[in-house]
Scaffold this motif. Structure first.
Motif, PDB file in Angstrom:
ATOM      1  N   VAL A 248       0.840  -1.201   0.000  1.00  0.00           N
ATOM      2  CA  VAL A 248       0.000   0.000   0.000  1.00  0.00           C
ATOM      3  C   VAL A 248       0.873   1.248   0.000  1.00  0.00           C
ATOM      4  N   ARG A 249       1.881   1.271   0.850  1.00  0.00           N
ATOM      5  CA  ARG A 249       2.782   2.431   0.948  1.00  0.00           C
ATOM      6  C   ARG A 249       3.525   2.660  -0.368  1.00  0.00           C
ATOM      7  N   SER A 250       3.964   1.585  -0.996  1.00  0.00           N
ATOM      8  CA  SER A 250       4.673   1.691  -2.272  1.00  0.00           C
ATOM      9  C   SER A 250       3.759   2.269  -3.357  1.00  0.00           C
ATOM     10  N   LEU A 251       2.522   1.790  -3.418  1.00  0.00           N
ATOM     11  CA  LEU A 251       1.556   2.301  -4.393  1.00  0.00           C
ATOM     12  C   LEU A 251       1.285   3.783  -4.150  1.00  0.00           C
ATOM     13  N   TYR A 252       1.067   4.142  -2.906  1.00  0.00           N
ATOM     14  CA  TYR A 252       0.794   5.529  -2.517  1.00  0.00           C
ATOM     15  C   TYR A 252       1.948   6.447  -2.946  1.00  0.00           C
ATOM     16  N   LYS A 253       3.163   6.046  -2.638  1.00  0.00           N
ATOM     17  CA  LYS A 253       4.329   6.865  -2.985  1.00  0.00           C
ATOM     18  C   LYS A 253       4.508   6.970  -4.497  1.00  0.00           C
ATOM     19  N   ARG A 254       4.258   5.878  -5.208  1.00  0.00           N
ATOM     20  CA  ARG A 254       4.412   5.888  -6.665  1.00  0.00           C
ATOM     21  C   ARG A 254       3.402   6.834  -7.314  1.00  0.00           C
ATOM     22  N   ILE A 255       2.173   6.827  -6.813  1.00  0.00           N
ATOM     23  CA  ILE A 255       1.149   7.722  -7.359  1.00  0.00           C
ATOM     24  C   ILE A 255       1.537   9.176  -7.122  1.00  0.00           C
TER      25      ILE A 255
ATOM     26  N   TYR B  99      -6.579  14.467  -3.107  1.00  0.00           N
ATOM     27  CA  TYR B  99      -7.562  13.392  -3.254  1.00  0.00           C
ATOM     28  C   TYR B  99      -6.955  12.039  -2.856  1.00  0.00           C
ATOM     29  N   VAL B 100      -5.746  11.759  -3.334  1.00  0.00           N
ATOM     30  CA  VAL B 100      -5.088  10.491  -3.024  1.00  0.00           C
ATOM     31  C   VAL B 100      -4.867  10.359  -1.520  1.00  0.00           C
ATOM     32  N   LYS B 101      -4.372  11.406  -0.894  1.00  0.00           N
ATOM     33  CA  LYS B 101      -4.115  11.363   0.549  1.00  0.00           C
ATOM     34  C   LYS B 101      -5.395  11.100   1.326  1.00  0.00           C
ATOM     35  N   GLU B 102      -6.481  11.767   0.947  1.00  0.00           N
ATOM     36  CA  GLU B 102      -7.756  11.571   1.637  1.00  0.00           C
ATOM     37  C   GLU B 102      -8.291  10.152   1.430  1.00  0.00           C
ATOM     38  N   GLU B 103      -8.197   9.641   0.224  1.00  0.00           N
ATOM     39  CA  GLU B 103      -8.718   8.309  -0.069  1.00  0.00           C
ATOM     40  C   GLU B 103      -7.929   7.216   0.653  1.00  0.00           C
ATOM     41  N   PHE B 104      -6.616   7.317   0.649  1.00  0.00           N
ATOM     42  CA  PHE B 104      -5.817   6.305   1.337  1.00  0.00           C
ATOM     43  C   PHE B 104      -6.065   6.374   2.845  1.00  0.00           C
ATOM     44  N   ARG B 105      -6.177   7.564   3.374  1.00  0.00           N
ATOM     45  CA  ARG B 105      -6.468   7.729   4.798  1.00  0.00           C
ATOM     46  C   ARG B 105      -7.844   7.142   5.129  1.00  0.00           C
ATOM     47  N   ARG B 106      -8.817   7.408   4.274  1.00  0.00           N
ATOM     48  CA  ARG B 106     -10.191   6.958   4.495  1.00  0.00           C
ATOM     49  C   ARG B 106     -10.300   5.429   4.478  1.00  0.00           C
ATOM     50  N   HIS B 107      -9.428   4.760   3.765  1.00  0.00           N
ATOM     51  CA  HIS B 107      -9.528   3.305   3.631  1.00  0.00           C
ATOM     52  C   HIS B 107      -8.618   2.536   4.586  1.00  0.00           C
ATOM     53  N   LYS B 108      -8.017   3.211   5.546  1.00  0.00           N
ATOM     54  CA  LYS B 108      -7.158   2.516   6.514  1.00  0.00           C
ATOM     55  C   LYS B 108      -7.900   1.439   7.286  1.00  0.00           C
ATOM     56  N   SER B 109      -9.164   1.665   7.577  1.00  0.00           N
ATOM     57  CA  SER B 109      -9.927   0.706   8.369  1.00  0.00           C
ATOM     58  C   SER B 109     -11.030   0.025   7.547  1.00  0.00           C
ATOM     59  N   ALA B 110     -10.829  -0.061   6.251  1.00  0.00           N
ATOM     60  CA  ALA B 110     -11.830  -0.688   5.383  1.00  0.00           C
ATOM     61  C   ALA B 110     -11.809  -2.206   5.529  1.00  0.00           C
ATOM     62  N   SER B 111     -12.889  -2.828   5.106  1.00  0.00           N
ATOM     63  CA  SER B 111     -12.975  -4.291   5.145  1.00  0.00           C
ATOM     64  C   SER B 111     -12.025  -4.890   4.099  1.00  0.00           C
ATOM     65  N   PRO B 112     -11.620  -6.140   4.275  1.00  0.00           N
ATOM     66  CA  PRO B 112     -10.726  -6.773   3.291  1.00  0.00           C
ATOM     67  C   PRO B 112     -11.280  -6.739   1.868  1.00  0.00           C
ATOM     68  N   LYS B 113     -12.598  -6.903   1.716  1.00  0.00           N
ATOM     69  CA  LYS B 113     -13.204  -6.857   0.378  1.00  0.00           C
ATOM     70  C   LYS B 113     -13.046  -5.462  -0.232  1.00  0.00           C
ATOM     71  N   GLU B 114     -13.306  -4.432   0.570  1.00  0.00           N
ATOM     72  CA  GLU B 114     -13.157  -3.056   0.088  1.00  0.00           C
ATOM     73  C   GLU B 114     -11.700  -2.742  -0.225  1.00  0.00           C
ATOM     74  N   VAL B 115     -10.797  -3.226   0.612  1.00  0.00           N
ATOM     75  CA  VAL B 115      -9.363  -2.980   0.401  1.00  0.00           C
ATOM     76  C   VAL B 115      -8.908  -3.623  -0.895  1.00  0.00           C
ATOM     77  N   SER B 116      -9.392  -4.811  -1.174  1.00  0.00           N
ATOM     78  CA  SER B 116      -9.015  -5.496  -2.410  1.00  0.00           C
ATOM     79  C   SER B 116      -9.445  -4.689  -3.636  1.00  0.00           C
TER      80      SER B 116
END
Length: 139
Positions: free
Chosen positions: A29-36, A54-71
């Motif tokens: 996740v961190r690698s993808l975030y940094k690459r974007i 937008y990217v920062k807000e979305e990644f922050r918002r999904h920190k506690s998402a369900s495994p299905k949502e994270v996928s």
């Protein structure tokens, strides 16, 4: 399913598959975030500011998402990264007109979106296409 870790005599973790899996996921996740964020450096400055926020807000918002949502989240952001990377490479050496940035979303994709997501996309579209952007930054 029972998760367990084997602890060594010096209280060091010897074997903890769950911990290793979680560490690998966080690294991915961190690698993808940094690459974007790195790819955003090649966008026009106003779109970069909008995209970074937008990217920062979305990644922050999904920190506690369900495994299905994270996928699903990871798949879509990997697709975004690949598209942006291709467009940046295609535009290297020249200034890319805005029409060459981004891609159209297929209508079928909107059926899977929640109302909040559609609202976010609409706001993002309005902000990125209006002549006097909120992020009117001078280089």
């Amino acid at each position: 399913m029972t998760l367990f870790c084997v602890i060594g005599p010096d209280l060091g973790v010897i074997n903890c598959p769950h911990l290793l899996e979680m560490t690998a996921h966080v690294s991915k996740v961190r690698s993808l975030y940094k690459r974007i964020l790195l790819l955003h450096r090649f966008l026009p400055i106003d779109l970069r500011a909008l995209g970074d926020q937008y990217v920062k807000e979305e990644f922050r918002r999904h920190k506690s998402a369900s495994p299905k949502e994270v996928s699903a989240f990871m798949v879509e952001w990997e697709n975004y990264k690949a598209t942006l990377q291709t467009q940046v490479l295609d535009a290297s050496g020249r200034v890319a007109p805005r029409s060459q940035l981004g891609t159209a979303l297929p209508e079928a994709m909107f059926q899977d979106f929640q109302n909040e997501q559609i609202g976010q996309l609409y706001e993002l579209m309005l902000e990125s296409t209006k002549p006097n952007r909120q992020f009117d930054i001078q280089e």
